[in-house]
Every structure is written in structure tokens, then in C-alpha cells.
Design an enzyme around this catalytic site. Structure first.
Site, mmCIF file in Angstrom:
data_model
loop_
_atom_site.group_PDB
_atom_site.id
_atom_site.type_symbol
_atom_site.label_atom_id
_atom_site.label_comp_id
_atom_site.label_asym_id
_atom_site.label_seq_id
_atom_site.Cartn_x
_atom_site.Cartn_y
_atom_site.Cartn_z
ATOM 1 C CG ASP A 72 -12.434 -8.172 -8.918
ATOM 2 O OD1 ASP A 72 -11.489 -7.716 -8.250
ATOM 3 O OD2 ASP A 72 -13.257 -7.459 -9.531
ATOM 4 C CG ASP B 158 -13.977 -3.055 -5.203
ATOM 5 O OD1 ASP B 158 -14.593 -3.193 -4.133
ATOM 6 O OD2 ASP B 158 -12.828 -2.591 -5.263
ATOM 7 C CB CYS C 189 3.819 -4.926 -8.204
ATOM 8 S SG CYS C 189 2.058 -4.841 -8.588
ATOM 9 C CG ASN D 121 -5.618 -5.009 -9.243
ATOM 10 O OD1 ASN D 121 -4.995 -5.984 -8.846
ATOM 11 N ND2 ASN D 121 -5.720 -4.700 -10.538
HETATM 12 ZN ZN LIG Z 1 1.096 -5.251 -6.635
#
Ligand SMILES: [Zn+2]
Length: 436
Positions: A259, A261, A360, A302
Site C-alpha cells: 500500500d 499511504d 469498481c 486507493n
Molecule cells: Zn477503482
């Protein structure tokens, strides 16, 4: 347009002298690579993947190459030797080949040791189209490298030659392995007068003019030049150890997913601009150990701030360029790839982008980014790892079948814990016997 190995001609640039390698009269590409000439190994490697037509551009020592391939052409393949009138550079010599090249062609430097999944590279190049595709590597010293600035869709925007100071681009370097449409030949003079090189003289002009697009294909397979005694020694060692073949995307790869952050950089309430990015110290050095181990390092993040309208794709690219440089500065590490989800499912933010306000399959805890990276780099997820600082990272990793690590103080019942990504990486490499 689909493009497969049988559709292309592979052109090898084999005019280099071998004197620096102590080869006497032999051309450099005929240097021994574990019992066979390098050039023969590289031609056979492409032939084994379905390339059927080869042109070897020879100059110095051409007779050796002609005699060798008269006896050792791969079965089912045509090998044509074309002799350069004079040394005209990597691109200049193609002025002699116009009538030979009426379909897409690979350009391979004769002093490069490589093993790569060619069908994968050609599928990308065929899908992108344009004037051609360059194979690019992320690298660990962007500050003194010639860099390729690529946009989000892979299109090459510029070539940035050293010396440069903090250019707004990432850490990608040209591996000098190309797929070109014959249209690139229109960018060459009718007759070369003096030396003309693809990287220095031709490609920057194509990118700057913008009439035909060039694309960058990002990969971490083995593609290294063997132009000095030290490099040939390293190449032979890597070849003998199986490292050259093991890095090919024809073979399943293993990866450490991270990941962003809270794992690579400090978590703040939105990193919207490059200067807001603060690396967690030691992360670059830890990634450098991953890079040396043969595992891939892949970021998955993300970034709903894009859907919310807080930042643009270009803003995010600038932040990620900064991340590339920060990792290099902090111990010479790099990410082999970095995937992000720009979506967000809930509406109601002023200035939001409705087309990105969707449920999504890439936003963690969904495993979409992990699956996409696995498809792109042929990663065996069951033999890979996820390092995150949030339950959604761990859930995405578990859904993809990864061993998961929680860092930064949190815990998860199905994840192991470490204080930092660097500590998790150290344990993973030690347990795998990959710690050097
Ligand atoms: Zn997405």
C-alpha cells in the site's frame, strides 16, 4: 491491431567491435555466453517464441557472423545478413534496410543479454499502435540517468537527457529494445551522413513532433548490455545462475505488494502535491533489497481524491514521480509498478467527477489491482505478499491469496504484524533465503 512474434522481423545490430572484450577480430555479439555466441543465444530465444524472420546488420567481422549463421540458423527461421556500408549508428544503418522492412520490426542491440516474454511485449505494442513501443525499466538512480517521460496511458512525452535537475518525470530509462512500425523509417534521411542513433537523435524528435505516438512498455525483465569486460562477467554469472531466464515474464514471478499511504510514505489527509509527500525513512533502502532479491515490488493504492475532484490524474502523476525520486534518494530502491484506483463509490462531493463515482473492482478491499498487476507481470499470487496498514489492504490481499502483513501499529487476525514495511520486508526476505 494484434501483433504476435510471427508478425515481426527481428533486426539485430551486430556491427560492434569486440576489442574491448578481448575478442580480437570477432564482433562483440559473438562473445561467448556459456558455450555459445551471445548472438546465437538471443536469436534462438526469439525463434523459440515464434519469431520467424531475422536480419543481422553486420559490419566489423561480418564474415564470422555469416559463416556462423550459415551453419547455425534456428530451424524454421530465415536469417539474413546485411552488411553495413559504413558504421552509421543504430538508426543510420536502417537507411539501408528500407526495402527489407515492410512490416513491424524489433530492434535488438547485439551487445544486450536478454530474456523477455516477447508475445506480451508485442501484444502491448500492437494494442497501442503509433510509431512504436520502447521497453523501459524503472531504475534506482534517476538523478544521473537519461529518462523517458511517459504519460498515464504510456505515451512517451519526452526524452530527458542528463544532466538534468529534478525534472517532472519518473525513474524510467530506455532499455534500447524497440518495436517499430515501418513509419519510423520516414524520420530517417534518405542517406545517412554520419552517425544517427535511435535514442539520441531520432526518438526525441518523433516524441516532440507528436504526429506519430511512441509508447513505453514498463517491465523488469533481464535486458542488460555486456559492452565491457566487467559487464560480460556479470552477464555470464547471471546466465549461469539462471537469473536471466528467471526474470522473464514467461516464468511466474513473485511480488511484494505495498500500500502507499502509511506504508511507503507518511499518511496525511491527502497527498495532493509532490511537496506533500514524505517518505517513511528506510523504505527506499528496503525496496532496494527487494529489487536485488529478484522479487517484484508493486505499489497498490486507493486514490479516491481523484473521483472527489480534489486532484487530477496529472497531479497524481506528479506525486508518483516524486515518490520514484524519493525512493531512489532513500537507499536506491524502486517500485516495479504502481497501480492506483481513482474511483469512489459515494456521490455528494462538490466538484466530483461523476464518471469515477462508481463501485469498481479495483478499490481495496476488492483485489482488482492485485489481479491486474498479476496479469501484467505474470505474478504467482499464491507465492506473494501484501503489506498494508489498513484492514482493506489485508482484505484485498487475502482475497487475492497473498500472505499479508499489517504495519504501522494496527493488527488483523489473519495478518502478521511488523512496525514498518522495512521490517516486514526484512523478515520476508530472510524467511525466503533472499536476504543478502
Ligand atoms: Zn477503482
Amino acid at each position: 491491431m494484434s501483433l504476435a512474434p510471427a508478425d515481426v522481423t527481428a533486426v539485430f545490430l551486430a556491427g560492434g567491435k569486440g576489442t574491448r572484450l578481448g575478442l580480437g577480430d570477432l564482433p562483440k555479439p559473438m562473445v561467448d555466453m556459456h558455450g555459445l555466441p551471445l548472438l546465437q543465444r538471443m536469436v534462438e530465444g526469439l525463434a523459440a517464441q515464434g519469431v520467424r524472420r531475422f536480419i543481422i546488420l553486420a559490419g566489423h567481422g561480418a564474415a564470422h557472423i555469416e559463416a556462423h549463421f550459415a551453419a547455425h540458423a534456428p530451424a524454421g527461421a530465415a536469417v539474413e545478413i546485411v552488411i553495413e556500408d559504413a558504421p552509421l549508428g543504430t538508426a543510420g544503418s536502417f537507411t539501408q534496410l528500407r526495402e527489407h522492412l515492410d512490416r513491424p520490426f524489433l530492434v535488438v542491440y547485439g551487445d544486450v543479454l536478454f530474456d523477455a516474454d516477447i508475445a506480451r511485449f508485442l501484444a502491448y505494442a500492437g494494442e497501442k499502435g503509433g510509431a512504436g513501443t520502447l521497453y523501459v525499466h524503472p531504475n534506482d538512480h534517476p538523478e544521473d540517468s537519461d529518462l523517458v517521460d511517459a504519460a498515464e496511458d504510456g505515451r512517451v512525452r519526452a526524452f530527458i537527457s542528463k544532466p538534468h535537475q529534478n525534472p517532472d518525470c519518473g525513474n524510467l530509462v530506455n532499455a534500447a529494445f524497440y518495436l517499430f512500425d515501418p513509419v519510423v523509417l520516414d524520420y530517417l534521411p534518405a542517406r545517412a551522413e554520419g552517425v544517427i542513433d535511435w535514442g539520441a537523435d531520432v526518438l526525441p524528435g518523433i516524441a516532440a513532433r507528436g504526429e506519430h505516438a511512441l509508447y513505453a512498455y514498463r517491465g523488469s525483465e533481464y535486458l542488460k548490455d555486456i559492452g565491457t569486460p566487467k559487464r560480460i562477467e556479470r552477464g555470464r554469472n547471471d546466465f549461469a545462475a539462471g537469473t536471466v531466464a528467471a526474470r522473464s515474464y514467461l516464468k511466474p514471478q513473485r511480488a511484494i505488494f505495498l500500500d502507499r499511504d502509511g506504508v511507503l510514505n507518511r499518511e496525511i489527509d491527502g497527498v495532493f502535491r509532490p511537496e506533500m509527500l514524505e517518505l517513511i525513512p528506510g523504505t527506499g533502502a528496503a525496496l532496494a533489497r527487494v529489487n536485488k532479491s529478484g522479487l517484484l515490488a508493486i505499489g497498490v493504492t486507493n486514490q479516491p481524491a481523484i473521483a472527489k475532484g480534489f486532484m487530477s490524474f496529472e497531479d497524481l502523476r506528479a506525486v508518483h514521480n516524486r515518490l520514484d525520486w524519493a525512493l531512489a534518494e532513500d537507499g536506491g530502491g524502486y517500485l516495479d509498478d504502481l497501480l492506483y484506483c481513482p474511483h469512489h463509490p459515494e456521490t455528494g462531493f462538490e466538484g466530483e467527477r461523476p464518471e469515477l463515482k462508481i463501485a469498481c473492482e479495483c478499490r481495496k478491499p476488492a483485489p482488482g489491482m492485485l489481479l491486474a498487476a498479476a496479469a501484467r507481470h505474470n505474478i504467482d499470487l499464491s507465492a506473494s505478499w501484501m503489506i498494508g496498514d489498513h484492514a482493506r489492504d489485508i482484505e484485498a490481499g487475502l482475497a487475492a491469496g497473498l500472505e499479508c502483513w499489517m504495519v504501522g501499529g494496527g493488527s488483523h487476525p489473519e495478518a502478521r504484524s511488523a512496525a514498518t514495511a522495512a521490517a516486514a520486508i526484512e523478515t520476508i526476505l530472510q524467511e525466503q533465503g533472499l536476504s543478502s
